[in-house]
Design a protein around this motif. Structure first.
Motif, PDB file in Angstrom:
ATOM      1  N   LEU A  85      -0.540   5.605 -47.184  1.00  0.00           N
ATOM      2  CA  LEU A  85      -0.152   4.679 -47.935  1.00  0.00           C
ATOM      3  C   LEU A  85       0.734   4.757 -48.997  1.00  0.00           C
ATOM      4  N   PRO A  86       1.356   5.256 -49.400  1.00  0.00           N
ATOM      5  CA  PRO A  86       2.172   5.816 -50.844  1.00  0.00           C
ATOM      6  C   PRO A  86       3.992   5.699 -50.248  1.00  0.00           C
ATOM      7  N   ALA A  87       3.673   6.622 -48.567  1.00  0.00           N
ATOM      8  CA  ALA A  87       4.469   7.112 -47.939  1.00  0.00           C
ATOM      9  C   ALA A  87       5.307   5.453 -47.062  1.00  0.00           C
ATOM     10  N   LEU A  88       3.705   4.813 -46.361  1.00  0.00           N
ATOM     11  CA  LEU A  88       4.710   3.553 -45.830  1.00  0.00           C
ATOM     12  C   LEU A  88       5.136   3.199 -46.878  1.00  0.00           C
ATOM     13  N   PHE A  89       4.649   2.148 -48.469  1.00  0.00           N
ATOM     14  CA  PHE A  89       4.926   2.035 -49.075  1.00  0.00           C
ATOM     15  C   PHE A  89       6.279   2.077 -48.875  1.00  0.00           C
ATOM     16  N   ALA A  90       6.751   3.439 -49.587  1.00  0.00           N
ATOM     17  CA  ALA A  90       8.198   3.644 -50.325  1.00  0.00           C
ATOM     18  C   ALA A  90       9.118   3.550 -49.179  1.00  0.00           C
ATOM     19  N   ALA A  91       8.940   3.518 -47.710  1.00  0.00           N
ATOM     20  CA  ALA A  91       9.605   3.766 -46.454  1.00  0.00           C
ATOM     21  C   ALA A  91       9.750   1.624 -46.106  1.00  0.00           C
ATOM     22  N   ALA A  92       8.691   1.278 -46.442  1.00  0.00           N
ATOM     23  CA  ALA A  92       9.017  -0.233 -46.608  1.00  0.00           C
ATOM     24  C   ALA A  92      10.000  -0.303 -47.271  1.00  0.00           C
ATOM     25  N   ALA A  93      10.075   0.062 -48.762  1.00  0.00           N
ATOM     26  CA  ALA A  93      10.512  -0.706 -50.056  1.00  0.00           C
ATOM     27  C   ALA A  93      12.713   0.203 -49.531  1.00  0.00           C
ATOM     28  N   ALA A  94      12.319   1.115 -49.206  1.00  0.00           N
ATOM     29  CA  ALA A  94      13.787   1.420 -49.169  1.00  0.00           C
ATOM     30  C   ALA A  94      14.187   0.231 -47.792  1.00  0.00           C
ATOM     31  N   GLY A  95      13.031  -0.676 -46.897  1.00  0.00           N
ATOM     32  CA  GLY A  95      13.453  -0.965 -45.639  1.00  0.00           C
ATOM     33  C   GLY A  95      13.961  -0.416 -44.178  1.00  0.00           C
ATOM     34  N   GLU A  96      12.856   0.437 -44.570  1.00  0.00           N
ATOM     35  CA  GLU A  96      13.181   1.589 -42.769  1.00  0.00           C
ATOM     36  C   GLU A  96      11.820   0.552 -42.152  1.00  0.00           C
ATOM     37  N   PRO A  97      11.808   1.264 -40.753  1.00  0.00           N
ATOM     38  CA  PRO A  97      10.934   0.076 -40.142  1.00  0.00           C
ATOM     39  C   PRO A  97       9.296   1.108 -39.945  1.00  0.00           C
ATOM     40  N   LEU A  98       8.409   0.357 -40.413  1.00  0.00           N
ATOM     41  CA  LEU A  98       7.154   1.050 -40.153  1.00  0.00           C
ATOM     42  C   LEU A  98       6.689   0.878 -38.711  1.00  0.00           C
ATOM     43  N   PRO A  99       5.949   2.682 -39.019  1.00  0.00           N
ATOM     44  CA  PRO A  99       5.721   3.146 -37.138  1.00  0.00           C
ATOM     45  C   PRO A  99       4.221   2.514 -37.067  1.00  0.00           C
ATOM     46  N   PRO A 100       3.586   2.287 -35.735  1.00  0.00           N
ATOM     47  CA  PRO A 100       2.879   0.818 -35.660  1.00  0.00           C
ATOM     48  C   PRO A 100       1.281   1.574 -35.424  1.00  0.00           C
ATOM     49  N   LEU A 101       2.264   2.898 -36.046  1.00  0.00           N
ATOM     50  CA  LEU A 101       0.359   4.057 -36.622  1.00  0.00           C
ATOM     51  C   LEU A 101       0.594   5.340 -36.923  1.00  0.00           C
ATOM     52  N   ARG A 102       0.110   5.225 -37.829  1.00  0.00           N
ATOM     53  CA  ARG A 102      -0.104   6.557 -38.693  1.00  0.00           C
ATOM     54  C   ARG A 102      -0.977   7.453 -38.943  1.00  0.00           C
ATOM     55  N   ARG A 103      -1.165   8.219 -38.324  1.00  0.00           N
ATOM     56  CA  ARG A 103      -2.473   9.599 -38.349  1.00  0.00           C
ATOM     57  C   ARG A 103      -2.309  10.270 -39.854  1.00  0.00           C
ATOM     58  N   SER A 104      -3.305  10.185 -40.015  1.00  0.00           N
ATOM     59  CA  SER A 104      -3.005  11.154 -41.555  1.00  0.00           C
ATOM     60  C   SER A 104      -4.828  11.837 -41.756  1.00  0.00           C
ATOM     61  N   LEU A 105      -4.156  13.623 -40.955  1.00  0.00           N
ATOM     62  CA  LEU A 105      -5.942  13.725 -40.829  1.00  0.00           C
ATOM     63  C   LEU A 105      -5.707  15.071 -42.513  1.00  0.00           C
ATOM     64  N   ALA A 106      -5.521  14.756 -43.680  1.00  0.00           N
ATOM     65  CA  ALA A 106      -5.920  15.422 -43.950  1.00  0.00           C
ATOM     66  C   ALA A 106      -5.684  14.704 -45.849  1.00  0.00           C
ATOM     67  N   ALA A 107      -6.546  14.837 -46.247  1.00  0.00           N
ATOM     68  CA  ALA A 107      -7.188  14.361 -47.894  1.00  0.00           C
ATOM     69  C   ALA A 107      -7.005  15.140 -48.453  1.00  0.00           C
ATOM     70  N   PRO A 108      -6.559  14.914 -49.988  1.00  0.00           N
ATOM     71  CA  PRO A 108      -6.858  15.639 -51.216  1.00  0.00           C
ATOM     72  C   PRO A 108      -8.121  15.962 -52.153  1.00  0.00           C
ATOM     73  N   PHE A 109      -8.986  16.504 -52.008  1.00  0.00           N
ATOM     74  CA  PHE A 109     -10.296  16.503 -52.760  1.00  0.00           C
ATOM     75  C   PHE A 109      -9.995  15.323 -53.947  1.00  0.00           C
ATOM     76  N   GLU A 110     -11.030  14.410 -53.982  1.00  0.00           N
ATOM     77  CA  GLU A 110     -10.477  13.627 -55.293  1.00  0.00           C
ATOM     78  C   GLU A 110     -12.496  13.511 -56.049  1.00  0.00           C
ATOM     79  N   PRO A 111     -12.318  13.031 -57.253  1.00  0.00           N
ATOM     80  CA  PRO A 111     -13.829  13.039 -57.470  1.00  0.00           C
ATOM     81  C   PRO A 111     -13.805  10.911 -56.748  1.00  0.00           C
ATOM     82  N   ALA A 112     -15.235  10.826 -57.409  1.00  0.00           N
ATOM     83  CA  ALA A 112     -15.297   9.263 -57.491  1.00  0.00           C
ATOM     84  C   ALA A 112     -14.617   8.480 -57.938  1.00  0.00           C
TER      85      ALA A 112
END
Length: 188
Positions: free
Chosen positions: A135-162
């Motif tokens: 989502l931060p990457a999509l937000f940055a792309a939209a802010a830069a005027g770049e077209p957003l892809p219809p699908l963004r696959r994300s396979l990994a997420a950082p481990f974070e506490p609750a």
């Protein structure tokens, strides 16, 4: 003038057998805030007029992007099935009436069938998998005027506490209804 915020919307209004805290959406909110974004969260869990609440939030916050969290596609009850996609699609339509900003949907429900969900919901992009980096990457792309892809696959997420629940939503209504705090041991 500061940049416009990202508005994240918890669309889950299911209360049976008990309401569920939007852990995934709040983890994304934490990650987006850590990435420097101004984040606002609208929790529709106990709202009687969700479309009106969403339009009011859009008017108040003037977001640059809206992200819809979709926890489940249905209630998984064969005796009394309820399908949630039409409800979320109605929220997207209400948002489109209020603003023309990019709209993204993500969550466990979306990850089951992302392409079909994107079409059914009418959003610009869906995130399949964890959204903490997507989502931060999509937000940055939209802010830069770049077209957003219809699908963004994300396979990994950082481990974070609750996530920081109280930072984003009022947890008192959940407590009054006996909501337990779920523990996420893995993402599957």
């Amino acid at each position: 003038m500061s940049p416009k915020p990202l508005l994240l919307v918890n669309t889950n209004q299911e209360v049976s057998p008990e309401p569920v805290l939007p852990i995934g959406l709040l983890r994304v909110a934490d990650a987006c805030a850590a990435a420097g974004l101004d984040v606002r969260v609208l929790d529709l869990a106990f709202v009687s007029k969700p479309e009106a609440a969403l339009q009011k939030a859009i008017g108040r916050f003037q977001p640059a992007m809206i992200g819809f969290g979709v926890r489940n596609l249905d209630n998984a009850d064969a005796r009394e099935p309820r399908f949630y996609v039409p409800f979320v699609a109605g929220l997207v339509r209400a948002a489109r009436e209020a603003t023309g900003v990019p709209m993204v949907a993500g969550g466990a429900g979306i990850s089951i069938s992302p392409e079909a969900c994107r079409e059914a919901l009418g959003v610009d992009t869906v995130v399949a998998g964890p959204g903490e980096e997507a989502l931060p990457a999509l937000f940055a792309a939209a802010a830069a005027g770049e077209p957003l892809p219809p699908l963004r696959r994300s396979l990994a997420a950082p481990f974070e506490p609750a996530p920081h629940f109280g930072r984003w939503i009022d947890i008192a209504p959940y407590r009054r209804r006996g909501t337990s705090l779920s523990v996420q041991s893995r993402r599957g």
